[in-house]
Design a protein around this motif. Structure first.
Motif, PDB file in Angstrom:
ATOM      1  N   PHE A 160       0.822  -1.199   0.000  1.00  0.00           N
ATOM      2  CA  PHE A 160       0.000   0.000   0.000  1.00  0.00           C
ATOM      3  C   PHE A 160       0.867   1.264   0.000  1.00  0.00           C
ATOM      4  O   PHE A 160       0.466   2.291  -0.549  1.00  0.00           O
ATOM      5  N   VAL A 161       2.072   1.168   0.586  1.00  0.00           N
ATOM      6  CA  VAL A 161       2.969   2.323   0.582  1.00  0.00           C
ATOM      7  C   VAL A 161       3.373   2.665  -0.848  1.00  0.00           C
ATOM      8  O   VAL A 161       3.337   3.829  -1.267  1.00  0.00           O
ATOM      9  N   LEU A 162       3.740   1.642  -1.621  1.00  0.00           N
ATOM     10  CA  LEU A 162       4.170   1.879  -2.995  1.00  0.00           C
ATOM     11  C   LEU A 162       3.010   2.365  -3.852  1.00  0.00           C
ATOM     12  O   LEU A 162       3.172   3.284  -4.663  1.00  0.00           O
ATOM     13  N   LEU A 163       1.833   1.779  -3.684  1.00  0.00           N
ATOM     14  CA  LEU A 163       0.685   2.224  -4.471  1.00  0.00           C
ATOM     15  C   LEU A 163       0.324   3.664  -4.121  1.00  0.00           C
ATOM     16  O   LEU A 163       0.101   4.491  -5.001  1.00  0.00           O
ATOM     17  N   TRP A 164       0.291   3.978  -2.840  1.00  0.00           N
ATOM     18  CA  TRP A 164      -0.024   5.329  -2.384  1.00  0.00           C
ATOM     19  C   TRP A 164       1.008   6.319  -2.905  1.00  0.00           C
ATOM     20  O   TRP A 164       0.668   7.419  -3.346  1.00  0.00           O
ATOM     21  N   ALA A 165       2.292   5.924  -2.870  1.00  0.00           N
ATOM     22  CA  ALA A 165       3.366   6.784  -3.365  1.00  0.00           C
ATOM     23  C   ALA A 165       3.286   6.984  -4.869  1.00  0.00           C
ATOM     24  O   ALA A 165       3.826   7.966  -5.401  1.00  0.00           O
ATOM     25  N   SER A 166       2.616   6.071  -5.573  1.00  0.00           N
ATOM     26  CA  SER A 166       2.497   6.161  -7.029  1.00  0.00           C
ATOM     27  C   SER A 166       1.440   7.162  -7.468  1.00  0.00           C
ATOM     28  O   SER A 166       1.369   7.511  -8.653  1.00  0.00           O
ATOM     29  N   LEU A 167       0.616   7.611  -6.538  1.00  0.00           N
ATOM     30  CA  LEU A 167      -0.429   8.578  -6.863  1.00  0.00           C
ATOM     31  C   LEU A 167       0.121   9.998  -6.808  1.00  0.00           C
ATOM     32  O   LEU A 167       1.028  10.292  -6.028  1.00  0.00           O
ATOM     33  N   PRO A 168      -0.424  10.907  -7.599  1.00  0.00           N
ATOM     34  CA  PRO A 168      -0.047  12.319  -7.479  1.00  0.00           C
ATOM     35  C   PRO A 168      -0.395  12.833  -6.077  1.00  0.00           C
ATOM     36  O   PRO A 168      -1.326  12.329  -5.435  1.00  0.00           O
ATOM     37  N   PRO A 169       0.332  13.838  -5.579  1.00  0.00           N
ATOM     38  CA  PRO A 169       0.094  14.346  -4.214  1.00  0.00           C
ATOM     39  C   PRO A 169      -1.358  14.702  -3.922  1.00  0.00           C
ATOM     40  O   PRO A 169      -1.859  14.435  -2.828  1.00  0.00           O
ATOM     41  N   ALA A 170      -2.057  15.307  -4.887  1.00  0.00           N
ATOM     42  CA  ALA A 170      -3.447  15.701  -4.643  1.00  0.00           C
ATOM     43  C   ALA A 170      -4.345  14.493  -4.393  1.00  0.00           C
ATOM     44  O   ALA A 170      -5.291  14.565  -3.595  1.00  0.00           O
ATOM     45  N   LEU A 171      -4.058  13.367  -5.060  1.00  0.00           N
ATOM     46  CA  LEU A 171      -4.870  12.164  -4.865  1.00  0.00           C
ATOM     47  C   LEU A 171      -4.511  11.452  -3.573  1.00  0.00           C
ATOM     48  O   LEU A 171      -5.364  10.808  -2.953  1.00  0.00           O
ATOM     49  N   ARG A 172      -3.257  11.539  -3.137  1.00  0.00           N
ATOM     50  CA  ARG A 172      -2.866  10.910  -1.873  1.00  0.00           C
ATOM     51  C   ARG A 172      -3.671  11.474  -0.707  1.00  0.00           C
ATOM     52  O   ARG A 172      -3.991  10.753   0.248  1.00  0.00           O
TER      53      ARG A 172
END
Length: 207
Positions: A46-58
């Protein structure tokens, strides 16, 4: 507040260690409510998937995680609750009358997006997927306005294999597929099989 700084450090480290690439193959990084569902081989998924999102989506995307693992130590509690604003679920169901999906339903009702792992537990095999749990079906049925997005995470289990202290220099990718939704008259079994097939189709050996 230290949490945004800690989140930046964790995501930057995740991308640096894994050389992660985000491949938006069937959708784009749009600001719409989504349920991202992915294969599960590591606690770092989940860390890698979350990090793969643009900052606004995180900021509006919350990982779903097992309380039995993340609540056992102070550092884990801080990371999941304060840094990632995770949605914790009780996988042991101490109270049979409780709905284990309720925290996820509450998050969706609040307008949040979710990261879930329908296999329910880590799959330590090199290929394939474990059978999906029914939670993804009930979420899709309860919130049809949320896009259901398959995400294949490639190579993370090889970057940090069990028993190894230092990561291996392998490239990881997170491949985002086309949105799914529950079709009229589609049964739980049909939707679970269709969503599982859609995720498996994102694996490099199937693409």
């Amino acid at each position: 507040m230290l949490e945004p700084l800690v989140a930046t450090l964790i995501t930057s480290a995740a991308r640096t260690i894994t050389g992660a690439r985000s491949l938006w193959l069937g959708c784009g990084p749009q600001a719409v409510q989504r349920i991202y569902f992915a294969n599960h081989s590591s606690h770092g998924d989940f860390v890698l998937l979350w990090a793969s999102l643009p900052p606004a989506l995180r900021k509006v995307t919350r990982p779903v995680a097992g309380a039995d693992y993340w609540q056992t130590r102070p550092l884990r509690r801080y990371i999941i609750n304060r840094v990632f604003n995770g949605v914790l679920i009780d996988r042991e169901r101490k109270e049979p009358v409780d709905n284990p999906l309720q925290p996820m339903l509450d998050a969706l009702a609040n307008g949040d997006s979710l990261i879930i792992f329908p296999e329910g537990t880590r799959n330590l095999e090199e290929e394939g997927l474990l059978p999906f749990k029914s939670g993804i079906y009930h979420l899709a049925k309860s919130y049809p306005q949320a896009q259901v997005i398959p995400v294949w995470i490639a190579n993370l289990n090889r970057v940090m294999p069990k028993g190894r202290f230092l990561p291996l220099p392998l490239l990881c990718t997170t491949s985002f597929g086309a949105p799914l939704s529950l079709e009229d008259g589609e049964s739980k079994e049909q939707f679970l099989e269709r969503s599982r097939a859609a995720l498996l189709a994102m694996a490099p050996e199937h693409s």
